[in-house]
Design an enzyme around this catalytic site. Sequence first.
Site, PDB file in Angstrom:
ATOM      1  N   GLY A   1      32.115  31.298  37.655  1.00 46.24           N
ATOM      2  CA  GLY A   1      32.287  32.499  36.843  1.00 46.24           C
ATOM      3  C   GLY A   1      32.965  32.148  35.539  1.00 46.24           C
TER       4      GLY A   1
ATOM      5  N   GLN B   1      38.249  33.649  28.349  1.00 48.01           N
ATOM      6  CA  GLN B   1      38.408  32.199  28.470  1.00 48.01           C
ATOM      7  C   GLN B   1      37.780  31.439  27.307  1.00 48.01           C
ATOM      8  OE1 GLN B   1      36.902  32.386  32.705  1.00 48.01           O
ATOM      9  NE2 GLN B   1      38.351  30.694  32.908  1.00 48.01           N
TER      10      GLN B   1
ATOM     11  N   CYS C   1      40.507  27.669  38.747  1.00 47.70           N
ATOM     12  CA  CYS C   1      40.177  28.346  37.491  1.00 47.70           C
ATOM     13  C   CYS C   1      39.953  27.300  36.413  1.00 47.70           C
ATOM     14  CB  CYS C   1      41.323  29.276  37.094  1.00 47.70           C
ATOM     15  SG  CYS C   1      41.006  30.172  35.562  1.00 47.70           S
ATOM     16  N   LEU C   2      38.900  27.491  35.646  1.00 45.37           N
ATOM     17  CA  LEU C   2      38.597  26.548  34.565  1.00 45.37           C
ATOM     18  C   LEU C   2      39.715  26.525  33.522  1.00 45.37           C
ATOM     19  CD1 LEU C   2      34.820  27.430  34.139  1.00 45.37           C
ATOM     20  CD2 LEU C   2      35.766  25.379  35.216  1.00 45.37           C
TER      21      LEU C   2
ATOM     22  N   HIS D   1      38.529  37.954  40.141  1.00 43.15           N
ATOM     23  CA  HIS D   1      39.172  36.876  39.364  1.00 43.15           C
ATOM     24  C   HIS D   1      38.804  37.020  37.881  1.00 43.15           C
ATOM     25  CE1 HIS D   1      40.188  32.379  38.892  1.00 43.15           C
ATOM     26  NE2 HIS D   1      39.487  32.645  37.798  1.00 43.15           N
ATOM     27  N   GLU D   2      37.534  37.306  37.605  1.00 45.26           N
ATOM     28  CA  GLU D   2      37.082  37.412  36.200  1.00 45.26           C
ATOM     29  C   GLU D   2      37.635  38.672  35.530  1.00 45.26           C
ATOM     30  OE1 GLU D   2      36.069  34.746  35.342  1.00 45.26           O
ATOM     31  OE2 GLU D   2      35.213  33.903  37.165  1.00 45.26           O
TER      32      GLU D   2
ATOM     33  N   HIS E   1      40.993  38.073  34.272  1.00 45.72           N
ATOM     34  CA  HIS E   1      41.019  37.392  32.962  1.00 45.72           C
ATOM     35  C   HIS E   1      40.928  38.414  31.824  1.00 45.72           C
ATOM     36  CE1 HIS E   1      41.014  33.112  33.818  1.00 45.72           C
ATOM     37  NE2 HIS E   1      39.968  33.202  34.637  1.00 45.72           N
TER      38      HIS E   1
HETATM   39  O1  GNR Z   1      34.806  28.007  39.181  1.00 48.51           O
HETATM   40  C1  GNR Z   1      35.587  28.817  39.691  1.00 48.51           C
HETATM   41  N1  GNR Z   1      35.777  28.821  41.024  1.00 48.51           N
HETATM   42  C2  GNR Z   1      36.477  29.796  41.700  1.00 48.51           C
HETATM   43  C3  GNR Z   1      36.831  29.559  43.022  1.00 48.51           C
HETATM   44  C4  GNR Z   1      37.506  30.499  43.751  1.00 48.51           C
HETATM   45  C5  GNR Z   1      37.840  31.710  43.170  1.00 48.51           C
HETATM   46  C6  GNR Z   1      37.510  31.968  41.848  1.00 48.51           C
HETATM   47  C7  GNR Z   1      36.824  31.015  41.123  1.00 48.51           C
HETATM   48  S1  GNR Z   1      36.392  31.345  39.461  1.00 48.51           S
HETATM   49  C8  GNR Z   1      36.345  29.732  38.811  1.00 48.51           C
HETATM   50  C9  GNR Z   1      35.817  29.748  37.383  1.00 48.51           C
HETATM   51  C10 GNR Z   1      36.808  30.496  36.516  1.00 48.51           C
HETATM   52  O2  GNR Z   1      37.866  30.057  36.155  1.00 48.51           O
HETATM   53  N2  GNR Z   1      36.496  31.729  36.201  1.00 48.51           N
HETATM   54  O3  GNR Z   1      37.360  32.465  35.504  1.00 48.51           O
HETATM   55 NI    NI Z   2      39.316  31.693  35.943  1.00 51.66          NI
END
Ligand code: GNR
Ligand code: NI
Length: 175
Positions: free
Chosen positions: A46, A51, A91-92, A133-134, A137
């Site tokens: 995601g 980001q 998270c990236l 999660h997104e 952000h």
């Molecule tokens: O790549 C991602 N893997 C992930 C694994 C578990 C819960 C959420 C994520 S999102 C993350 C990519 C990212 O940072 N999206 O904002």
């Molecule tokens: Ni993330």
Amino acid sequence: MAKLEILEIPDVRLRTIARPVEAFDADLVQLVADMTETMYGAAGIGLAATQVNVHRRLLVLDVSESQDQPRVYINPEIISAEGSETCEEGCLSVPGIYAEVSRAEKVRVSAQNPDGSSFEEDLDGMHAICLQHEIDHLDGKLFVDYLSPLKRRMVTKKLEKQRKISGQKPARAVL
Ligand code: GNR
Ligand code: NI
């Protein structure tokens, strides 16, 4: 198409609260394409606009095994949620750090497509977790915000260490 730079903690721009998307135009279509390319290029499931330093409410995700089912959510809102589930998240924008986070197990989301049309969807599993999660952000929140003070200090220490040996890929740390 272009790959975009991904902001990393502790960049304060990750704390910006994104504003709604208002213009459903060619620029938006291009941004979605660039975000999708950036997500796949970084091997993420995601990516939120925040980001890539675009403070508008949109995100892309692809939780499919084959990584060939990109989804786009513009102005997403969770309209109902139930249950709770814990998953190890990464998270990236927080490279190399992984930790267990609890979130709603099932969510109903309303959102718009790049053409401005609206839709609603029921999500569960990784799809529901990633969407939450997104959306975090877009509200300037990171998964490490949910950790205990002790674990947050461990994150800070590890990131400081990583920065000293910059250029090196972060070793995986599960907190
Ligand atoms: O790549 C991602 N893997 C992930 C694994 C578990 C819960 C959420 C994520 S999102 C993350 C990519 C990212 O940072 N999206 O904002
Ligand atoms: Ni993330």
